[in-house]
Design an enzyme around this catalytic site. Sequence first.
Site, PDB file in Angstrom:
ATOM      1  N   ASP A 117      71.786 -17.933  32.015  1.00 27.00           N
ATOM      2  CA  ASP A 117      72.424 -16.817  32.715  1.00 27.00           C
ATOM      3  C   ASP A 117      72.446 -17.134  34.212  1.00 27.00           C
ATOM      4  O   ASP A 117      71.398 -17.297  34.829  1.00 27.00           O
ATOM      5  CB  ASP A 117      71.613 -15.538  32.447  1.00 27.00           C
ATOM      6  CG  ASP A 117      72.391 -14.279  32.758  1.00 27.00           C
ATOM      7  OD1 ASP A 117      72.163 -13.270  32.094  1.00 27.00           O
ATOM      8  OD2 ASP A 117      73.213 -14.315  33.689  1.00 27.00           O
TER       9      ASP A 117
ATOM     10  N   ASP B 240      79.594 -16.159  33.015  1.00 31.11           N
ATOM     11  CA  ASP B 240      78.331 -16.593  33.642  1.00 31.11           C
ATOM     12  C   ASP B 240      77.167 -16.687  32.655  1.00 31.11           C
ATOM     13  O   ASP B 240      76.011 -16.641  33.059  1.00 31.11           O
ATOM     14  CB  ASP B 240      77.965 -15.640  34.789  1.00 31.11           C
ATOM     15  CG  ASP B 240      77.665 -14.229  34.300  1.00 31.11           C
ATOM     16  OD1 ASP B 240      77.917 -13.945  33.117  1.00 31.11           O
ATOM     17  OD2 ASP B 240      77.200 -13.414  35.110  1.00 31.11           O
ATOM     18  N   GLU B 241      77.468 -16.849  31.377  1.00 25.85           N
ATOM     19  CA  GLU B 241      76.411 -16.760  30.372  1.00 25.85           C
ATOM     20  C   GLU B 241      76.737 -17.636  29.171  1.00 25.85           C
ATOM     21  O   GLU B 241      77.900 -17.685  28.745  1.00 25.85           O
ATOM     22  CB  GLU B 241      76.385 -15.316  29.867  1.00 25.85           C
ATOM     23  CG  GLU B 241      75.053 -14.652  29.838  1.00 25.85           C
ATOM     24  CD  GLU B 241      75.225 -13.294  29.217  1.00 25.85           C
ATOM     25  OE1 GLU B 241      74.916 -13.155  28.040  1.00 25.85           O
ATOM     26  OE2 GLU B 241      75.704 -12.386  29.924  1.00 25.85           O
TER      27      GLU B 241
END
Length: 457
Positions: A11, A106-107
């Site tokens: 993350d 973003d993960e």
Amino acid sequence: MRGEASIAHVDLDAMFAAVEQRDKVSLRGRPVIVGGVAGRGVVSTASYEARRFGARSAMPMAEARRRCPAGTAFLAPRFAAYRKTSDVVMAVLHGFSPLVEQVSIDEAYVDLAAAGDHDLSVDGVTAVAGRITAAIAAATGGVTASIGVGTSKLVAKIGSDLHKPAGITVTAAGRERELLAPLPVTRLPGVGPATAERLRRAGVGTVGDLARVPLPELLDWFGHAHGTGLHRLARADDDRPVVSEREAKSVSAEETFDVDLTDRARLEAELDLLAARVGGRLRAGGLSARTVTIKVRHHDFTTITRSTTRDQPTDDPRLVTQLARRLLTGVDTSAGIRLLGVGATTLADFVQDDLFAAAPGSAAPDRPAATAAEEPPTDQAPDQAPAAPAAAPPAGWRPGQDVRHDVHGPGWVWGSGRGLVTVRFEGPATPPGPVRTFADDDPALCPGDPPEWAPGG
DNA sequence: TCTGGGGTCCTAGGACCC
DNA sequence: TCTGGGGTCCTAGGACCC
């Protein structure tokens, strides 16, 4: 749940703000807020400096401005830059395992077991996680990541959130429930405000509390899917696999206006723009949809949807626009509209019109920019893709043939040639006159007169 | 200056079919 | 000769996630 901690959840920390601070030296060490900076915007990402003043994701921008001091930077998002950084990170992750599931910009989950050559002991995966964070920072110019490693997606994800920013949290096999038990239920994925409030009223505050609630109670409170889901997650019972690719299920576009709109012509123009955007994205993605949905948020935030489903999928921006317009016809907008949206679902990765293609081997010709005079305008969409050769058109109409047009209704072919077809319509649904000319590949034009269609509907 | 925009998944009721 | 009953599709709404 696996026998060893081999699923990593990666993350990126406050990614949008981190990219801005990376790209602009003067922003480093300062509070940075990225989000909708005008009108009714909300915060997408607050840098850690800004979080100290209480700024949070999803907070109205107006409130973030009240909370943060002079010197705070309020920035509109630069999605292209974030996408680029995201692609760099995903490439890094693929260097550690062939099985990477990107969850959002973003993960991602990384299946360390799928690589085959990692030491999957606690010390081993801790070292791997350290190498991943270092590689991400090096490749992105300093964007940091937090990583959780565990025996399931659930434990990995909870772990990555536990020691942000730039933290690594490895949960050994067998220690899952003691990790979860003291946490508030809101840390579980799927527990939002409504679920948390229902649980709170039942005296359930922590995951440990939740694990003691009998399944029948949860089924009664939350229904089958959510109830069983909560029951399992609270017990760390999670066997969801890491999957590399998922198919898109919908495409949509929506816009909140700076001030509520009442003007019907203006609303229709906005709807046309959104519909053309959706159609353009469908075409660019090689997708087509059977269902078109509009979303209308009234001045008081009440929100309705209206949808219609066709027998044949389409990717034509003009047709999406026509269907969306027709749906808006039935909505009272007189009290003021805050938001309009258009969505396309029931996706197929082909266009059914293929089935009606003319001579085999004939390439799809470019679609004409406009057909006859009554086509609604669709030319303003900024991100509409150039006409993709998505499908062979249903060309080859013969005079006398029965046809149907989605807007003008049932009719028959009056004449055809040179890429155009002229149709004589029979009912009153064709103002102002009974004859119209279309491009002969107009997807709104179909053979016959399917029973689901009703004149004027 | 209350409440974005892109999605996913689930539920419930009605229509329809066998 | 009052009320069946599953399965599937469609529509509308809502919770949730990043």
